[in-house]
Design a protein around this motif. Structure first.
Motif, mmCIF file in Angstrom:
data_model
loop_
_atom_site.group_PDB
_atom_site.id
_atom_site.type_symbol
_atom_site.label_atom_id
_atom_site.label_comp_id
_atom_site.label_asym_id
_atom_site.label_seq_id
_atom_site.Cartn_x
_atom_site.Cartn_y
_atom_site.Cartn_z
ATOM 1 N N UNK A 118 0.829 -1.208 0.000
ATOM 2 C CA UNK A 118 0.000 0.000 0.000
ATOM 3 C C UNK A 118 0.864 1.261 0.000
ATOM 4 N N UNK A 119 1.914 1.267 0.817
ATOM 5 C CA UNK A 119 2.800 2.431 0.881
ATOM 6 C C UNK A 119 3.550 2.628 -0.432
ATOM 7 N N UNK A 120 4.013 1.525 -1.017
ATOM 8 C CA UNK A 120 4.715 1.635 -2.310
ATOM 9 C C UNK A 120 3.790 2.217 -3.370
ATOM 10 N N UNK A 121 2.546 1.748 -3.416
ATOM 11 C CA UNK A 121 1.582 2.275 -4.380
ATOM 12 C C UNK A 121 1.327 3.756 -4.132
ATOM 13 N N UNK A 122 1.219 4.127 -2.866
ATOM 14 C CA UNK A 122 0.985 5.526 -2.520
ATOM 15 C C UNK A 122 2.143 6.394 -2.983
ATOM 16 N N UNK A 123 3.378 5.977 -2.666
ATOM 17 C CA UNK A 123 4.545 6.760 -3.049
ATOM 18 C C UNK A 123 4.728 6.804 -4.564
ATOM 19 N N UNK A 124 4.429 5.699 -5.242
ATOM 20 C CA UNK A 124 4.526 5.684 -6.699
ATOM 21 C C UNK A 124 3.522 6.651 -7.328
ATOM 22 N N UNK A 125 2.328 6.734 -6.740
ATOM 23 C CA UNK A 125 1.318 7.644 -7.283
ATOM 24 C C UNK A 125 1.710 9.103 -7.049
ATOM 25 N N UNK A 126 2.590 9.347 -6.094
ATOM 26 C CA UNK A 126 3.039 10.715 -5.810
ATOM 27 C C UNK A 126 4.248 11.100 -6.653
ATOM 28 N N UNK A 127 4.854 10.150 -7.320
ATOM 29 C CA UNK A 127 6.047 10.408 -8.124
ATOM 30 C C UNK A 127 5.689 11.302 -9.287
ATOM 31 N N UNK A 128 6.350 12.432 -9.355
ATOM 32 C CA UNK A 128 6.067 13.389 -10.428
ATOM 33 C C UNK A 128 7.205 13.493 -11.432
#
Length: 131
Positions: A118-128
């Motif tokens: 879940x955290x990896x998905x969250x951080x990946x979605x924040x990657x700009x």
């Protein structure tokens, strides 16, 4: 740690404690009953802190306060910031709390690694960044 400093890493840990507490209270993994923060979540975490040999008992009141602030929907980082910088002994206990919350999340989901995913998905979605 080198790029932002120990204090910001410590504040980031407090933020993650807030996020995981919110997840556990709002939507318990595995579709179980909602956790009562005062009767279930906070006591379960605090009772397990002594199992960490390096957890300084003097830090328990402040980390309990962070958990309470998070459970009440407050900004836990802002709440903690009112007490000054986070000393290393306290930062370590926040890390243990974070580990305990993650372990509880995975246990409730009955799937090891759920919170990591879940955290990896969250951080990946924040990657700009652009590839």
């Amino acid at each position: 740690m080198d790029s932002v400093g120990r204090e910001e890493v410590s504040r980031g840990t407090v933020f993650l404690v807030e996020v995981l507490t919110g997840y556990l209270i709002a939507e318990p993994p595995g579709g179980g009953e909602q956790l009562d923060p005062l009767n279930d979540l906070i006591p379960a975490v605090i009772r397990r802190l002594p199992s960490f040999e390096l957890a300084d008992p003097e830090q328990v009141p402040i980390v309990t306060g962070v958990l309470m602030a998070a459970a009440m929907g407050m900004d836990a980082v802002a709440w903690r910031d009112r007490f000054g910088t986070i000393p290393p002994k306290e930062a370590m206990v926040h890390g243990f709390v974070l580990w305990l919350l993650a372990d509880l999340f995975d246990s409730l989901a009955d799937k090891p690694g759920t919170i990591d995913e879940l955290m990896r998905e969250t951080f990946e979605s924040m990657d700009t960044s652009e590839d």
